[in-house]
Design an enzyme around this catalytic site. Structure first.
Site, short mmCIF file in Angstrom:
data_model
loop_
_atom_site.label_atom_id
_atom_site.label_comp_id
_atom_site.label_asym_id
_atom_site.label_seq_id
_atom_site.Cartn_x
_atom_site.Cartn_y
_atom_site.Cartn_z
N ASP A 10 70.26 -24.56 -8.81
CA ASP A 10 69.63 -23.90 -7.17
C ASP A 10 68.45 -23.21 -7.72
OD1 ASP A 10 71.83 -23.10 -4.49
OD2 ASP A 10 69.25 -23.97 -5.13
N ASN A 24 57.00 -30.48 4.11
CA ASN A 24 56.66 -31.42 4.83
C ASN A 24 55.43 -30.72 5.30
OD1 ASN A 24 57.23 -30.23 7.33
ND2 ASN A 24 59.45 -31.33 6.50
N GLY A 32 66.51 -32.34 1.03
CA GLY A 32 66.52 -31.49 -0.61
C GLY A 32 65.95 -30.37 -0.84
N VAL A 33 65.25 -29.49 -1.75
CA VAL A 33 64.84 -28.08 -1.91
C VAL A 33 64.94 -27.60 -0.66
CG1 VAL A 33 62.97 -28.47 -2.59
CG2 VAL A 33 64.02 -27.04 -3.72
N ASP A 34 63.13 -28.19 0.72
CA ASP A 34 63.36 -27.21 2.00
C ASP A 34 64.58 -27.15 2.28
OD1 ASP A 34 60.77 -28.60 4.21
OD2 ASP A 34 61.47 -26.45 3.50
N SER A 121 57.93 -33.67 -4.89
CA SER A 121 57.70 -35.39 -4.95
C SER A 121 58.62 -36.19 -5.59
CB SER A 121 56.33 -35.07 -5.36
OG SER A 121 55.26 -35.47 -4.22
N THR A 122 59.43 -35.70 -6.25
CA THR A 122 60.07 -36.26 -6.90
C THR A 122 61.80 -36.60 -6.54
OG1 THR A 122 61.39 -34.83 -8.03
CG2 THR A 122 59.45 -35.63 -9.04
N GLY A 123 61.88 -36.39 -4.97
CA GLY A 123 63.05 -36.46 -4.39
C GLY A 123 62.71 -37.41 -3.32
#
Ligand code: APR
Length: 173
Positions: A10, A24, A32-34, A121-123
């Site tokens: 994490d 974004n 997600g991580v955001d 970008s991979t999620g």
């Protein structure tokens, strides 16, 4: 020479100078991580994002902005906006590389010595991880070669064993 390594876990728990957020363009938080960073850091991060948006407008894809890290152990959050994957013919690769380059450039400008990246970008944005990982590593290695004294350590903080295996293999080179 900067040290580059991979860690699975994490990103909000890392005690580094900066964690990078896969944000974004509206800098309004998300999933997600955001979402994890805003939850762990608390409302001060969104307040700073709102002030940035008010001052300069949205954050374009590939660009980066910096805020404090609120209640997280890291000192700063560098918010960067990755490209949405549209099949690979819409400049996604160079935009993704820009995320890593511009985030490290911002870290260098702020004298930050340890930086942790998620797999941008991979999620939600759908970038194939096996294409994103070598591109991310190349962008980081290229930046560190051009600015050998900029950062001490870059951590690829992955969130899955599959991503970890990708980076472990790539880092063997
Ligand atoms: N620590 C580290 N990595 C994490 C964490 C975490 N706590 N949570 C998720 N991840 C990983 C995901 O597993 C993925 O590998 O971060 C990577 C990026 O995935 P997303 O967070 O979905 O980011 P992205 O694909 O860039 O999409 C960004 O999603 O959350 C919204 O507001 C965000 O609109 C933006 C979009």
């Amino acid at each position: 020479m900067s040290k580059i390594r991979v860690e699975c876990g994490d990103i909000t728990r890392l005690r580094v100078d900066a964690v990078v957020n896969a944000a974004n363009s509206g800098l309004r938080g998300g999933g997600g991580v955001d979402g994890a960073i805003h939850r762990a850091g608390g409302p001060s991060i969104l307040q700073e994002c709102d002030a940035i948006r008010y001052r300069q407008g949205c954050c374009p894809t590939g660009e980066a902005v910096i805020t404090g890290a609120g209640d997280m152990p890291s000192k700063h959050v560098i918010h960067t906006v990755g490209p949405v994957w549209r099949g690979g013919q819409s400049d996604e690769a160079s935009l993704l590389a820009n995320c890593y380059r511009n985030s490290l450039d911002l870290a260098m400008k702020h004298g930050l010595r340890t930086v942790a990246f998620p797999c941008i970008s991979t999620g939600v944005f759908g970038y194939p991880p096996e294409q994103a990982a070598p591109l991310a590593l190349h962008a980081v290695r290229d930046f560190c070669a051009r600015h050998p004294d900029a950062v001490d350590e870059v951590i690829f903080c992955v969130f899955s064993r599959a991503d970890e295996a990708l980076y472990v293999e790539l880092l063997k080179d």
